[in-house]
Design an enzyme around this catalytic site. Structure first.
Site, PDB file in Angstrom:
ATOM      1  N   GLN A 153       0.901  -1.244  -0.214  1.00 50.65           N
ATOM      2  CA  GLN A 153      -0.075   0.031  -0.259  1.00 50.65           C
ATOM      3  C   GLN A 153       1.013   1.492   0.326  1.00 50.65           C
ATOM      4  O   GLN A 153       2.059   1.554   0.692  1.00 50.65           O
ATOM      5  CB  GLN A 153      -0.886  -0.206   1.185  1.00 50.65           C
ATOM      6  CG  GLN A 153      -1.824   1.364   1.102  1.00 50.65           C
ATOM      7  CD  GLN A 153      -2.773   0.974   2.341  1.00 50.65           C
ATOM      8  OE1 GLN A 153      -2.850  -0.163   2.910  1.00 50.65           O
ATOM      9  NE2 GLN A 153      -3.413   2.067   2.699  1.00 50.65           N
ATOM     10  N   THR A 158      -3.536   4.723  -1.534  1.00 54.42           N
ATOM     11  CA  THR A 158      -4.121   5.321  -1.235  1.00 54.42           C
ATOM     12  C   THR A 158      -4.572   6.566  -1.467  1.00 54.42           C
ATOM     13  O   THR A 158      -3.930   7.159  -1.599  1.00 54.42           O
ATOM     14  CB  THR A 158      -4.224   4.765  -0.047  1.00 54.42           C
ATOM     15  OG1 THR A 158      -3.853   3.675   0.557  1.00 54.42           O
ATOM     16  CG2 THR A 158      -4.957   5.352   1.749  1.00 54.42           C
ATOM     17  N   HIS A 175     -11.340   6.614   4.369  1.00 53.24           N
ATOM     18  CA  HIS A 175      -9.809   5.472   5.451  1.00 53.24           C
ATOM     19  C   HIS A 175     -11.278   5.338   6.835  1.00 53.24           C
ATOM     20  O   HIS A 175     -10.544   5.989   7.702  1.00 53.24           O
ATOM     21  CB  HIS A 175      -9.213   6.739   5.405  1.00 53.24           C
ATOM     22  CG  HIS A 175      -7.919   6.234   5.978  1.00 53.24           C
ATOM     23  ND1 HIS A 175      -7.014   6.040   4.609  1.00 53.24           N
ATOM     24  CD2 HIS A 175      -7.218   6.115   7.341  1.00 53.24           C
ATOM     25  CE1 HIS A 175      -5.845   5.871   5.432  1.00 53.24           C
ATOM     26  NE2 HIS A 175      -6.165   6.114   6.335  1.00 53.24           N
TER      27      HIS A 175
END
Length: 191
Positions: free
Chosen positions: A15, A43, A163
């Site tokens: 990530q 992200t 998130h």
């Protein structure tokens, strides 16, 4: 910043939060490939550093400082001290920001707050697609139009996310926008 792990299938994923200096981001992408990661997750639902009040409340800062409060906290958790901190200290001294690019990898007592990229663009996503030949996933999509744009950039999947509400507490809840996004792009990429 990065995170890594393995999914239920055992496939390794990496990530990535893009850095303001894209060269540093691409350095991390190359490291992930060399380390054998199979999927890259970008992200996009943390465009600015969040106000993490619990970090401030608990005295967590970068650079790390030794205070009477954290000395008492460590003394009250000897198992953590022996199994985590002491292990780092005997292996390599004060822990470092291991997952940062080489030029930013410093010890916690010297580290600065993480740099966040508030200027991520669709072109950045296209550049990542050209550089990464495995599955490319974008995490943080909340609009069907953004899912379509991500698909046009060549991503393989999108994760509908805010998130966990920790960083975008005033955004749409994922479950409210998920059906529209699936209807819009669900036949062309994984959601």
């Amino acid at each position: 910043r990065v995170a890594a792990g393995a999914g239920a299938s055992g496939r390794l994923w990496f990530q990535l939060y893009m850095w303001p200096d894209r060269r540093l981001s691409m350095e991390l992408v190359d490291r992930a490939r060399k380390a054998g990661y199979e999927a890259l997750i970008v992200t996009v639902d943390t465009p600015v550093s969040p106000n993490r009040e619990y970090n401030k409340h608990n005295g967590f800062t970068l650079p790390m400082r030794i205070t009477s409060r954290n000395v008492v906290d460590v003394a009250m958790h000897p198992r953590w001290f022996l199994n985590v901190f002491a292990r780092y200290m005997t292996r390599a001294g004060i822990p470092t920001l291991e997952n940062y690019p080489d030029s930013l990898r410093t010890r916690l007592n010297q580290a600065q707050s993480p740099l966040k990229c508030d200027s991520l663009t669709w072109d950045d996503l296209r550049d990542l697609r050209q550089r990464w030949d495995g599955p490319l996933i974008v995490k943080g999509i909340l609009r069907s139009e953004d899912a379509r744009k991500a698909q046009e950039c060549g991503v393989d999947a999108v994760v509908v996310s805010n998130h966990g509400g920790r960083n975008l507490d005033a955004s749409a809840p994922p479950f409210a926008v998920l059906p529209e996004i699936v209807d819009h792009v669900g036949r062309r990429l994984d959601v």
